[in-house]
Design an enzyme around this catalytic site. Sequence first.
Site, mmCIF file in Angstrom:
data_model
loop_
_atom_site.group_PDB
_atom_site.id
_atom_site.type_symbol
_atom_site.label_atom_id
_atom_site.label_comp_id
_atom_site.label_asym_id
_atom_site.label_seq_id
_atom_site.Cartn_x
_atom_site.Cartn_y
_atom_site.Cartn_z
ATOM 1 N N ASP A 18 0.871 -1.145 0.032
ATOM 2 C CA ASP A 18 -0.151 -0.268 -0.151
ATOM 3 C C ASP A 18 0.860 1.288 -0.041
ATOM 4 O O ASP A 18 1.551 1.366 0.957
ATOM 5 C CB ASP A 18 -0.737 -0.046 1.231
ATOM 6 C CG ASP A 18 -1.787 1.144 1.379
ATOM 7 O OD1 ASP A 18 -2.950 0.927 1.703
ATOM 8 O OD2 ASP A 18 -1.851 2.241 0.663
ATOM 9 N N ASP A 64 -4.260 2.091 -4.980
ATOM 10 C CA ASP A 64 -2.649 2.184 -4.435
ATOM 11 C C ASP A 64 -2.323 1.040 -3.730
ATOM 12 O O ASP A 64 -1.584 1.087 -2.874
ATOM 13 C CB ASP A 64 -2.354 3.354 -3.684
ATOM 14 C CG ASP A 64 -2.789 3.424 -2.195
ATOM 15 O OD1 ASP A 64 -3.989 2.929 -2.112
ATOM 16 O OD2 ASP A 64 -2.179 3.945 -1.449
ATOM 17 N N GLU A 65 -3.126 -0.160 -3.683
ATOM 18 C CA GLU A 65 -3.118 -1.194 -2.848
ATOM 19 C C GLU A 65 -3.382 -2.631 -3.550
ATOM 20 O O GLU A 65 -4.032 -2.647 -4.355
ATOM 21 C CB GLU A 65 -4.261 -1.032 -1.931
ATOM 22 C CG GLU A 65 -4.408 -1.871 -0.809
ATOM 23 C CD GLU A 65 -5.943 -1.307 -0.038
ATOM 24 O OE1 GLU A 65 -5.972 -2.149 0.998
ATOM 25 O OE2 GLU A 65 -6.440 -0.355 -0.476
#
Length: 384
Positions: free
Chosen positions: A11, A105-106
């Site tokens: 992340d 974003d993960e």
Amino acid sequence: MAAERTIFHADLDAFFVAVERVLDPSLIGKPVIVGGLGPRGVVATASYEARKFGVRSAQPMAVARRRCPHAVYLRGNREKYSEFSHRFFNLLDEFSPTVVHVSIDEAYMDMTGSERLFGAPKHVAENIRQRTKQELGIAVSIGIGPSKLVAKMASEEAKPDGVFEVLPDEVEAFMASKPVRAMPGIGPKSAAALSELHIETLGQLAAHPVGPIRRALGPNIAGWLQLRAKGIDNSPVAERSKARSISAETTFAEDISAQDEMLDVICHLSEKVGRRLRSSRMYARNVSLKLRYPDFETITRQVTLQQMVDGDDVITSAARELLQKALAQRSGAVRLLGVGVSGLGERAAQLSLLDAAVQKDSAISGALDAVRGRFGDDAVRRGS
Ligand code: TTP
Ligand code: MG
């Protein structure tokens, strides 16, 4: 006993702010807040410097301004975030064939058995972090654990800018000391109900008689939560969807005959299908159109694409083309339109072989899903 798994949860740290800092390094070290700047705007994210003042994602901007008046406030730049997101996932793809995006974003990565190829998990995680910093200029935190749940909680522990590994025999102790709110899936309401039972930590949750928890939270989730409180989570990194096709259709209250209007509906339905496709982590080979005329004559048309796709744009343009062809054969009003995809397959391990336009479409669509997931379906539409 099933073999132990090794799962990463990666992340990016303060993602939107991190990108802004790549674009403008003078922001480094300052409190920076990205979000809606209008009167009803909310915080998308805050730099760690601003978080110290109690600024949080999803907070009204007015609250942020009160708590951290000296921060730099930015509207942000979604296209850039999509581009960085895409580059990040491409990098992760080099390390595992099973990388599942969970937001912009993960991602989860199944690293089971990768040791021979890449070395010890911690070493691999450090390597990913270094490359992310070198190639994207931003920091990523990585949690390592034997399940998705533990990896996710470990990445929280790793933040900011670190790696945190929980070995299989450390799981129970790692979980036990955490407050119940630290577990994904336990929100403020459940936490309050558990607190009534004097359950504050995951250790207490795991050890509590199940009866009262059933009564407090419902019979179905009580047992499941208790297992998870011990860190037990057997869910696969990539869900194998049994769906063989995904479709969406709409019947109009009144028949429509304007082609513009039909094209708009096709776009909307395609986005809906695309979103479900991506959330089941599948790619599609075929796109189909369903069309019903006022006299109930119903036709379906299908096209097979050159490559597997999951982006809204390709689905929309294929469906629109099918519509135009169908209308060329029989024009006039329609009472129903539907869009579907079939020929589904798992996310190709060789995603990087897909052509650049299809990849970009996929990344942007995925990024929009993250926003829509938070702010509702119509929060964002792509310009065409
Ligand atoms: P997160 O990963 O939740 O947050 P973050 O990357 O900013 O910070 P960290 O992971 O270090 O805790 O979300 C990723 C991006 O998604 C974030 O930078 C901005 C966006 N976002 C919103 O737009 N609204 C939200 O409510 C949240 C939580 C995130
Ligand atoms: Mg993040």
